[in-house]
Design an enzyme around this catalytic site. Sequence first.
Site, PDB file in Angstrom:
ATOM      1  N   HIS A 246       0.856  -1.185   0.000  1.00  0.00           N
ATOM      2  CA  HIS A 246       0.000   0.000   0.000  1.00  0.00           C
ATOM      3  C   HIS A 246       0.886   1.227   0.000  1.00  0.00           C
ATOM      4  CE1 HIS A 246      -3.175   2.798   1.142  1.00  0.00           C
ATOM      5  NE2 HIS A 246      -4.022   1.858   0.773  1.00  0.00           N
ATOM      6  N   ASP A 300      -8.024  -5.221  -0.028  1.00  0.00           N
ATOM      7  CA  ASP A 300      -8.548  -6.032  -1.128  1.00  0.00           C
ATOM      8  C   ASP A 300      -8.170  -7.509  -1.034  1.00  0.00           C
ATOM      9  OD1 ASP A 300      -9.966  -4.122  -2.431  1.00  0.00           O
ATOM     10  OD2 ASP A 300      -8.286  -3.424  -3.636  1.00  0.00           O
TER      11      ASP A 300
HETATM   12  N1  CMC Z   1       4.110  -7.625  -4.285  1.00  0.00           N
HETATM   13  C1  CMC Z   1       5.450  -7.648  -4.346  1.00  0.00           C
HETATM   14  N2  CMC Z   1       6.240  -6.585  -4.188  1.00  0.00           N
HETATM   15  C2  CMC Z   1       5.634  -5.428  -3.959  1.00  0.00           C
HETATM   16  C3  CMC Z   1       4.256  -5.306  -3.865  1.00  0.00           C
HETATM   17  C4  CMC Z   1       3.488  -6.473  -4.030  1.00  0.00           C
HETATM   18  N3  CMC Z   1       2.163  -6.421  -3.993  1.00  0.00           N
HETATM   19  N4  CMC Z   1       3.942  -4.030  -3.617  1.00  0.00           N
HETATM   20  C5  CMC Z   1       5.080  -3.352  -3.574  1.00  0.00           C
HETATM   21  N5  CMC Z   1       6.115  -4.195  -3.780  1.00  0.00           N
HETATM   22  C6  CMC Z   1       7.538  -3.856  -3.820  1.00  0.00           C
HETATM   23  C7  CMC Z   1       7.858  -3.207  -5.148  1.00  0.00           C
HETATM   24  O1  CMC Z   1       8.193  -4.166  -6.117  1.00  0.00           O
HETATM   25  C8  CMC Z   1       9.020  -2.325  -4.768  1.00  0.00           C
HETATM   26  O2  CMC Z   1      10.178  -3.110  -4.706  1.00  0.00           O
HETATM   27  P1  CMC Z   1      11.614  -2.522  -5.139  1.00  0.00           P
HETATM   28  O3  CMC Z   1      11.885  -1.370  -4.212  1.00  0.00           O
HETATM   29  O4  CMC Z   1      12.550  -3.667  -4.996  1.00  0.00           O
HETATM   30  O5  CMC Z   1      11.425  -2.055  -6.574  1.00  0.00           O
HETATM   31  C9  CMC Z   1       8.663  -1.872  -3.351  1.00  0.00           C
HETATM   32  O6  CMC Z   1       7.778  -2.863  -2.836  1.00  0.00           O
HETATM   33  C10 CMC Z   1       7.970  -0.533  -3.313  1.00  0.00           C
HETATM   34  O7  CMC Z   1       6.951  -0.558  -4.295  1.00  0.00           O
HETATM   35  P2  CMC Z   1       6.235   0.751  -4.810  1.00  0.00           P
HETATM   36  O8  CMC Z   1       5.498   0.460  -6.075  1.00  0.00           O
HETATM   37  O9  CMC Z   1       7.186   1.890  -4.820  1.00  0.00           O
HETATM   38  O10 CMC Z   1       5.225   0.981  -3.673  1.00  0.00           O
HETATM   39  P3  CMC Z   1       3.957   1.829  -3.798  1.00  0.00           P
HETATM   40  O11 CMC Z   1       3.740   2.400  -2.493  1.00  0.00           O
HETATM   41  O12 CMC Z   1       4.024   2.754  -4.937  1.00  0.00           O
HETATM   42  O13 CMC Z   1       2.876   0.717  -4.209  1.00  0.00           O
HETATM   43  C11 CMC Z   1       0.854  -0.355  -4.580  1.00  0.00           C
HETATM   44  C12 CMC Z   1       1.608   0.638  -3.709  1.00  0.00           C
HETATM   45  C13 CMC Z   1      -0.526  -0.583  -3.946  1.00  0.00           C
HETATM   46  C14 CMC Z   1       0.651   0.232  -5.985  1.00  0.00           C
HETATM   47  C15 CMC Z   1       1.647  -1.679  -4.671  1.00  0.00           C
HETATM   48  O14 CMC Z   1       1.914  -2.186  -3.375  1.00  0.00           O
HETATM   49  C16 CMC Z   1       0.919  -2.720  -5.517  1.00  0.00           C
HETATM   50  O15 CMC Z   1       1.029  -2.680  -6.748  1.00  0.00           O
HETATM   51  N6  CMC Z   1       0.201  -3.675  -4.862  1.00  0.00           N
HETATM   52  C17 CMC Z   1      -0.571  -4.651  -5.573  1.00  0.00           C
HETATM   53  C18 CMC Z   1      -1.889  -4.063  -6.023  1.00  0.00           C
HETATM   54  C19 CMC Z   1      -2.860  -3.895  -4.874  1.00  0.00           C
HETATM   55  O16 CMC Z   1      -3.022  -4.794  -4.066  1.00  0.00           O
HETATM   56  N7  CMC Z   1      -3.545  -2.732  -4.848  1.00  0.00           N
HETATM   57  C20 CMC Z   1      -4.582  -2.444  -3.848  1.00  0.00           C
HETATM   58  C21 CMC Z   1      -4.185  -1.318  -2.970  1.00  0.00           C
HETATM   59  S1  CMC Z   1      -5.253  -1.181  -1.524  1.00  0.00           S
HETATM   60  C22 CMC Z   1      -6.766  -0.673  -2.171  1.00  0.00           C
HETATM   61  C23 CMC Z   1      -6.748   0.742  -2.515  1.00  0.00           C
HETATM   62  O17 CMC Z   1      -6.800   1.579  -1.603  1.00  0.00           O
HETATM   63  O18 CMC Z   1      -6.701   1.048  -3.716  1.00  0.00           O
END
Ligand code: CMC
Length: 363
Positions: A246, A300
């Site tokens: 998240h 989710d």
């Molecule tokens: N699985 C594996 N690795 C992950 C995941 C995941 N679900 N989420 C983040 N990471 C890793 C990512 O690969 C990155 O690694 P590195 O630094 O080695 O490149 C690190 O964690 C930071 O990721 P980020 O994309 O910079 O983190 P963020 O804060 O931008 O991402 C997110 C938030 C929700 C987009 C992401 O966690 C994600 O894509 N999750 C899966 C989709 C999901 O479940 N979304 C629902 C969110 S909750 C409902 C809502 O409020 O919308």
Amino acid sequence: MDNTESSFIDGDIGKLLYRGYDIHDLAEKSTFEEIVYLVLYGELPNHAQLEELDGYLRANRRIPDEIITVIDAVQSAHPMDVLQTAMIGLAAFDEESEDNSKEANIRKALRLTAKAPTIVTAHHRVRSGLEPVAPNPDLNHAGNFLFMLFNEIPDDETVSLMDVDFILHAEHGVNASSFAARVSASTNSTLHAAVSGAVGALKGPAHGGAAEEVMKMSIEIGNPENAEEYARKKLDNRERIMGFGHRVYRAEDPRARHLRERSQALGEKRGDPRWFQILTHLSEDVMAPYRDRGIYVNVDFYAGSIYHLLGIPSDLFIPIFALGRVPGWSAQCIEQYENNILLRPRLHYVGPMDREYVPIDER
Ligand code: CMC
């Protein structure tokens, strides 16, 4: 950073408050109707206030026949696209659509909250070759949604499950879809335009689409024993595991707890505990090492398994999120209108400069 009174999130400890009230208290003790009041008016309602709001919601569930005709015409689109289309279409039938006063916006927010389930269920019925089911004023918001979807009076337990789900999705600060709504509101555009824009922003898998993706993943995994290998392959390919991570939470999303308990109970009740077992194995074992990096389950993660067990088609999972979020989007817009400044970020330009224009025949 701008100020807000709608919700408070402390991502480090997994704390979420709507208007100062803890999400755990609200999920365990309140109803969605109370939350609608809380989110829009800033206070929990007393009996008379709740009765009035509930009556207003029940009285405003019907959508015009013209909107049913539109839904029919675009029925092959994704349910979120249909919801967005129908929501903006409702502006044509709302006498207050251009009135941006706070009082009118609260009334419109209530009407949109009341009508959104009617749109989603009418679309699902139409695309299934069935007649839309008229709203039932004897049922609460959650119960009426299930009734219009399945044309059956739902049992109390299922209604309560859907009610909690709506509560947990009602408001969550300036996430991508609320930000999209605020950007529209910041131009002094209307609530219908802002909220339907938010539906578009919610649709993506990084935001509202995750519950559907988690269920798809669980079906692909099939059995708890396969979870580790499946996730390992994805992680080795630098793919994300849906339902984890998240932007704000570095601890477990506090909303997940309530759906976890309910996913487990529903799986046992329906004699189908497999989905919960797969999810538990993923979160407790396979992804446990990722907690050190602040990656925990989000709201989710368990939601999809609940909807699936209730027999809800997977492309309706995101619309369900949207149905819960309409009051939150509206509250965010109302805050924006009250203390408005045009939201207009600038990007750092990295393209070429001062290029010479070449006439088309010479290119
Ligand atoms: N699985 C594996 N690795 C992950 C995941 C995941 N679900 N989420 C983040 N990471 C890793 C990512 O690969 C990155 O690694 P590195 O630094 O080695 O490149 C690190 O964690 C930071 O990721 P980020 O994309 O910079 O983190 P963020 O804060 O931008 O991402 C997110 C938030 C929700 C987009 C992401 O966690 C994600 O894509 N999750 C899966 C989709 C999901 O479940 N979304 C629902 C969110 S909750 C409902 C809502 O409020 O919308």
